[in-house]
Design a protein around this motif. Structure first.
Motif, mmCIF file in Angstrom:
data_model
loop_
_atom_site.group_PDB
_atom_site.id
_atom_site.type_symbol
_atom_site.label_atom_id
_atom_site.label_comp_id
_atom_site.label_asym_id
_atom_site.label_seq_id
_atom_site.Cartn_x
_atom_site.Cartn_y
_atom_site.Cartn_z
ATOM 1 N N PRO A 288 1.530 5.520 -7.863
ATOM 2 C CA PRO A 288 0.377 4.732 -8.334
ATOM 3 C C PRO A 288 0.567 4.156 -9.731
ATOM 4 O O PRO A 288 0.119 3.050 -10.008
ATOM 5 C CB PRO A 288 -0.781 5.742 -8.306
ATOM 6 N N GLY A 289 1.240 4.898 -10.618
ATOM 7 C CA GLY A 289 1.395 4.418 -11.979
ATOM 8 C C GLY A 289 2.233 3.164 -12.085
ATOM 9 O O GLY A 289 1.973 2.298 -12.907
ATOM 10 N N ARG A 290 3.255 3.058 -11.233
ATOM 11 C CA ARG A 290 4.166 1.923 -11.323
ATOM 12 C C ARG A 290 3.747 0.753 -10.438
ATOM 13 O O ARG A 290 3.868 -0.405 -10.816
ATOM 14 C CB ARG A 290 5.582 2.362 -10.949
ATOM 15 N N TYR A 291 3.260 1.060 -9.221
ATOM 16 C CA TYR A 291 2.975 0.000 -8.248
ATOM 17 C C TYR A 291 1.489 -0.157 -7.948
ATOM 18 O O TYR A 291 1.134 -0.960 -7.088
ATOM 19 C CB TYR A 291 3.713 0.278 -6.937
ATOM 20 N N GLY A 292 0.645 0.598 -8.638
ATOM 21 C CA GLY A 292 -0.789 0.503 -8.351
ATOM 22 C C GLY A 292 -1.362 -0.877 -8.602
ATOM 23 O O GLY A 292 -2.264 -1.325 -7.892
ATOM 24 N N PHE A 293 -0.835 -1.571 -9.623
ATOM 25 C CA PHE A 293 -1.372 -2.900 -9.931
ATOM 26 C C PHE A 293 -1.085 -3.889 -8.806
ATOM 27 O O PHE A 293 -1.837 -4.847 -8.607
ATOM 28 C CB PHE A 293 -0.775 -3.404 -11.253
ATOM 29 N N LEU A 294 0.023 -3.683 -8.066
ATOM 30 C CA LEU A 294 0.328 -4.584 -6.954
ATOM 31 C C LEU A 294 -0.743 -4.508 -5.879
ATOM 32 O O LEU A 294 -1.127 -5.523 -5.298
ATOM 33 C CB LEU A 294 1.693 -4.237 -6.350
ATOM 34 N N TRP A 295 -1.228 -3.281 -5.622
ATOM 35 C CA TRP A 295 -2.285 -3.111 -4.620
ATOM 36 C C TRP A 295 -3.608 -3.658 -5.135
ATOM 37 O O TRP A 295 -4.366 -4.282 -4.395
ATOM 38 C CB TRP A 295 -2.406 -1.646 -4.249
ATOM 39 N N LYS B 265 0.827 -1.206 0.000
ATOM 40 C CA LYS B 265 0.000 0.000 0.000
ATOM 41 C C LYS B 265 0.860 1.254 0.000
ATOM 42 O O LYS B 265 0.555 2.233 -0.692
ATOM 43 C CB LYS B 265 -0.926 -0.009 1.211
ATOM 44 N N VAL B 266 1.942 1.242 0.780
ATOM 45 C CA VAL B 266 2.851 2.390 0.799
ATOM 46 C C VAL B 266 3.469 2.599 -0.580
ATOM 47 O O VAL B 266 3.561 3.733 -1.081
ATOM 48 C CB VAL B 266 3.944 2.181 1.869
ATOM 49 N N LEU B 267 3.893 1.513 -1.233
ATOM 50 C CA LEU B 267 4.453 1.629 -2.579
ATOM 51 C C LEU B 267 3.426 2.161 -3.567
ATOM 52 O O LEU B 267 3.738 3.010 -4.403
ATOM 53 C CB LEU B 267 4.970 0.261 -3.043
ATOM 54 N N ALA B 268 2.187 1.653 -3.483
ATOM 55 C CA ALA B 268 1.140 2.081 -4.421
ATOM 56 C C ALA B 268 0.796 3.547 -4.237
ATOM 57 O O ALA B 268 0.529 4.260 -5.216
ATOM 58 C CB ALA B 268 -0.100 1.209 -4.243
ATOM 59 N N PRO C 6 -9.784 10.132 -9.033
ATOM 60 C CA PRO C 6 -9.798 10.505 -10.454
ATOM 61 C C PRO C 6 -8.654 11.428 -10.844
ATOM 62 O O PRO C 6 -8.259 11.457 -12.006
ATOM 63 C CB PRO C 6 -11.153 11.216 -10.611
ATOM 64 N N VAL C 7 -8.104 12.200 -9.907
ATOM 65 C CA VAL C 7 -7.075 13.188 -10.230
ATOM 66 C C VAL C 7 -5.676 12.644 -10.000
ATOM 67 O O VAL C 7 -4.802 12.738 -10.865
ATOM 68 C CB VAL C 7 -7.295 14.475 -9.406
ATOM 69 N N THR C 8 -5.438 12.045 -8.824
ATOM 70 C CA THR C 8 -4.094 11.597 -8.461
ATOM 71 C C THR C 8 -3.834 10.135 -8.778
ATOM 72 O O THR C 8 -2.689 9.720 -8.890
ATOM 73 C CB THR C 8 -3.851 11.814 -6.965
ATOM 74 N N GLY C 9 -4.882 9.335 -8.886
ATOM 75 C CA GLY C 9 -4.697 7.903 -9.097
ATOM 76 C C GLY C 9 -4.402 7.132 -7.830
ATOM 77 O O GLY C 9 -4.121 5.936 -7.885
ATOM 78 N N TYR C 10 -4.482 7.781 -6.649
ATOM 79 C CA TYR C 10 -4.241 7.084 -5.388
ATOM 80 C C TYR C 10 -5.301 6.010 -5.171
ATOM 81 O O TYR C 10 -6.468 6.211 -5.502
ATOM 82 C CB TYR C 10 -4.270 8.057 -4.211
ATOM 83 N N ALA C 11 -4.895 4.886 -4.586
ATOM 84 C CA ALA C 11 -5.852 3.829 -4.258
ATOM 85 C C ALA C 11 -6.885 4.359 -3.273
ATOM 86 O O ALA C 11 -6.545 4.921 -2.222
ATOM 87 C CB ALA C 11 -5.112 2.638 -3.654
ATOM 88 N N THR C 12 -8.169 4.216 -3.606
ATOM 89 C CA THR C 12 -9.253 4.824 -2.841
ATOM 90 C C THR C 12 -10.425 3.862 -2.742
ATOM 91 O O THR C 12 -10.684 3.102 -3.678
ATOM 92 C CB THR C 12 -9.722 6.141 -3.499
ATOM 93 N N GLU C 13 -11.137 3.897 -1.615
ATOM 94 C CA GLU C 13 -12.338 3.106 -1.413
ATOM 95 C C GLU C 13 -13.486 4.026 -1.013
ATOM 96 O O GLU C 13 -13.274 5.210 -0.718
ATOM 97 C CB GLU C 13 -12.093 2.046 -0.333
#
Length: 356
Positions: free
Chosen positions: A49-56, A42-45, A337-344
């Motif tokens: 987000p662009g590089r490690y988002g898929f891991l999360w 989660k910290v990496l994502a 939608p703006v930053t790409g951060y993992a969100t729920e």
């Protein structure tokens, strides 16, 4: 009292069963590893987000794949799971009261595959079910659908029944552990009973056989191309599993420390120790084709490009949108939608002004 409880920590000379503390400790080992790894991902994502988002996004699937390789390696070579081998335990078929097979002999095929499925598949499905229940509760809390729909009535009934199902599941494990403590059962866990195996301690012969097998596998030579390919595949899978097991063995205490450090009971102390000034706006903006651009006017929603209605902020990034816009977007994409951060959905925060 000490004499009556001595059997909990030490077995008799003829008893090869592990104590309840050894059995529970090996169960909790893998349970502590996953949350710690999940936090690291989660910290990496969030940092990129662009590089490690898929891991999360695919963490559960990646973790279960690595878990399959790890458990298969140990079941085949040591007749035990990773955590059981860590505590010098092995699995033998239930009812085997004669000469115990060596750990290097492996389990019978039926018990082997049942053990692998129960070690990997049951925790994966249980985690997915808990996430489903959590998302349904969030939808029930933030839902914008009419309350009279049949689907809403169905999952409300499901949410009402789930705590009783979970209580029954946990009670089953507790009763099994109590029977094991009192000497009325051979298994401390129902999963071992379903797999048709029980846990025993490794003997001196087992340890010698494991050392000889490890030494023999490194010195063995193959001649045919087919055998060489099979050996290379086995060595590659074994190397991956060995790397994972070695890394986990070395970092297990560090991961347990992370699990404690980021636990809910420790959050107040963390906040007091890491108190910092108000951070600047996010700098990791998502420049993808589907990302929303920031409007020039602060009162305009970045998604619908209109004046905001029912202003709602995302706690992960701080940007503000219309409630309907951001609810639909986060539900579909699980990111800002703006930053790409993992969100729920639980990160949606409704904003209220003095005028309203």
């Amino acid at each position: 009292m000490a004499e009556l409880g001595a059997h909990l920590t030490a077995a008799s000379a003829g008893d090869d069963r592990p104590s309840i503390f050894e059995a529970v400790a090996q169960d909790s080992l893998m349970a502590a590893v996953k949350p710690a790894l999940q936090h690291l991902v989660k910290v990496l994502a969030e940092s990129n987000p662009g590089r490690y988002g898929f891991l999360w996004h695919w963490f559960d699937e990646i973790y279960v794949l690595l878990d399959v390789l790890l458990q298969q390696h140990y079941l085949a070579r040591c007749s035990a799971s990773f955590s059981e081998n860590f505590y010098s335990l092995k699995r033998i078929p239930t009812g085997d009261c004669g000469q115990q097979p060596l750990a290097t002999a492996g389990l019978p095929k039926r018990q082997h595959w049942k053990s692998l499925l129960l070690l990997v598949l049951v925790p994966y499905l249980k985690g997915k079910l808990e996430k489903l229940v959590s998302s349904l509760r969030e939808e029930d809390e933030y839902s914008i659908h009419p309350p009279s729909s049949s689907w809403k009535r169905f999952y409300r009934a499901f949410l009402a029944a789930y705590p009783f199902v979970n209580m029954t599941w946990e009670g089953w494990f507790l009763i099994q552990q109590l029977c094991y403590i009192l000497g009325k059962a051979q298994h401390h866990s129902p999963m071992l009973r379903l797999a048709g195996v029980r846990l025993v301690r490794l003997t001196a012969e087992d340890i010698q056989a494991l050392e000889k097998k490890l030494a023999g596998s490194t010195s063995s030579q193959t001649h045919s191309i087919k055998t060489q390919v099979q050996s290379a595949v086995r060595k590659a899978l074994g190397g991956i599993a060995f790397s994972l097991s070695t890394g986990l063995s070395v970092s297990v205490f560090f991961l347990q420390f992370l699990d404690w450090w980021y636990s809910s009971e420790n959050q107040e102390m963390i906040k007091s120790l890491t108190a910092l000034p108000t951070p600047p706006p996010p700098v990791h903006l998502d420049h993808g084709a589907s990302s929303a651009l920031l409007p020039k006017l602060k009162t305009v929603c970045p998604l619908c490009r209109k004046i905001r209605v029912n202003a709602t902020a995302l706690s992960t990034s701080g940007f503000v949108f219309c409630y309907r816009c951001v609810y639909s977007y986060v539900k579909a994409h699980q990111r800002c939608p703006v930053t790409g951060y993992a969100t729920e959905l639980q990160h949606l925060v409704k904003l209220y002004s003095p005028e309203s």
